[in-house]
Design a protein around this motif. Sequence first.
Motif, short mmCIF file in Angstrom:
data_model
loop_
_atom_site.label_atom_id
_atom_site.label_comp_id
_atom_site.label_asym_id
_atom_site.label_seq_id
_atom_site.Cartn_x
_atom_site.Cartn_y
_atom_site.Cartn_z
N VAL A 108 0.85 -1.20 0.00
CA VAL A 108 0.00 0.00 0.00
C VAL A 108 0.88 1.25 0.00
O VAL A 108 1.77 1.39 0.83
N CYS A 120 -5.85 -5.56 4.62
CA CYS A 120 -4.40 -5.50 4.55
C CYS A 120 -3.76 -6.19 5.76
O CYS A 120 -4.41 -6.42 6.78
N TYR A 128 0.53 -4.66 3.36
CA TYR A 128 0.30 -5.39 2.11
C TYR A 128 -1.17 -5.76 1.98
O TYR A 128 -1.83 -6.10 2.96
N PHE A 129 -1.64 -5.73 0.73
CA PHE A 129 -3.03 -6.10 0.42
C PHE A 129 -3.11 -7.62 0.36
O PHE A 129 -2.39 -8.26 -0.41
#
Length: 651
Positions: A108, A120, A128-129
């Motif tokens: 992100v 996330c 992070y997604f």
Amino acid sequence: MAEQATHDVSTYLYQYMCQKIVGTEGHVKTVRMMNSIRDNLSSQDDLTKITSGSFGEGLEIKGSDIDIMYVSKCAEVRESSYTRFNPAKTYFTMATEDTHPGFTHLRVVQCNDPSVFELCEMNEGYLYFSSMRLKERILHMRTPLIHGPCMSDTNGEYDIAYCLHSKLWITQAKKWMTRSQNAWPGYDVKQSILRHGVLFVPIGVKGSIKEDLEWRISFSVGEKLLVFTFTHAQLLCYALLKILLKDVIDIDIDCKDLLCSYFLKTILFWISEEVSVAIWRPENLIINFMRCFRRLIYCVEYVVCPHYFIPDNNLFENKIKGNAQKILLNKLSVLNSYGWHCIAFSKQIPIFNKLAFHIRKEPISLYVNSLKQLLFSKMIFADIQSSSCNFLLEKVLHIILSTKNSKIKHFYLYYISKTCCLHDTLQGCKDSIGNKSTYTQYNTCISSLLRNIRHNAVTGWLKLASFFYYTEQHIKAIELLKYSLLKCSSEKLYPFMNLSHIYYDLFSSYLFRQMPVVIVFKYLLLDQVVFLANSLLIPEELRKVVKTTPCIIPPVAFAHILLFLCHYHLNNSRKCLISLKDLQLTIGEKYFIACSYQEAISYNIIGIAYQLVGDLPSARQAFKRSIRLYADQDENSAFWRLSSISGLYQS
């Protein structure tokens, strides 16, 4: 002589597949155009819809599912974070340091959407997604199963994937831009693929440490554009490979799921790049099929199948290995020992020495078979996914006014008619008769319903008649129903019907063969009458014919039950009985009733009619017949109707 014989069989096989399996080149182009138009109309402000996989490519082969990709417009992926951002969008950057080629983490960079943060995960100081959290969030009643990067329905008919997009081409695939110096793919096609960029689908490498955070880099749109460049013979070669996989290789339980059609498509891409475009001719179909099949054997033997855009990504790595590889290789070797005759193990392909006798080569036959394929197609009857009919209408009007292609105009009008037919705009209309304050609203309802008459011969008119019934204008409804029944003549088409020799005579007319298929449907198709749940257009007496799903009634049966109800409310006893007998005859003859489900619905509604006129024994028998045909207690209201009838009948 042997070479000539192979060419002859190739030509026969080509013709057979055009007529019976894939369709002609024109048929495939029509399906692709309809997919494109449906995707355009289904796309919304925040999502772009893409029909992918075989259906998106114009192929509808037995056993295939429908793959739909929804691409977010609210988020974007970039390789570098050192660029300007739109403050209203969410941005991710690729993090590929610890991932397998063809995969990435999405870090992100900018986000103002709390719902994204919920999906996330913090790792080593970065956000992070999560691909897994996204799939778990968007599981739906209609698609409750996670299948790879997709959500699937329980029947295995639909795969839906939610994706992210990078507008720019990525470094991992840059060698593809200059790799091929051959004629295929052409420069313009390459530029189109590069302009689109790449997609990211929510799935990681199976068994990797951070699998739930990984995303696969997808070239789905680029691959579809490549397939669109195929000659028809090339496309049929691909179809033969898919048939061999589904009908011959996958039926061996030890080999099932080791291969997939994506591997076959990848192999075909590589071969297409390597050879001359001139080889893809009908008379070379078998030679080219065997060339691809032997390449597949080579790939399995050496456990290597490079991704077409990212060759460092070996598609067979960790998938085909050990004993499974030996079993698969043995299976393929045995099939190869039969040469091109191996395809005859599929029930879709007839015995080769009889193949020529199955082919009617005249243009009329090709046209009728193409029409038949569309009548059996999942694609052509797929709905437009949109909440606003007015929004779609604005889109369509803009396109119709700006395009000179009449075929495209007809396709858009077909889909807007089909979609509007499922939308009710009737609130407040019942009191509009003689009330000046609601006169405009009443006319708006009529105008909306008249948009529905372009996608088949009678459904729009039957919906309008139902509106007149709803507003207690029974005489108008009766006149419209009589007009609709005149259209329900024996030469009409309906979904999933078998086309007899009559239709070869009917379509011998040059006029018909020049019509776009949707115009033929407007004049000749008798489709089912569909009411969404809680629709005000469903006659009150027929509410809850089915409990939860949309109410679907065969057209002629609906016309007769609505005529019956109009005469019932007008106290026309004699005409009531005539309509009831006509409905009984329609059901008995299965007139435009395509399957047992529709027959069950028809018996349910005639049971309601018997109940209204006080013939409880006949009603009871009708509900019993409906239950025998469709024994789903949660869906078929004939169960509780029979229960109430039985109680009254016994008392």
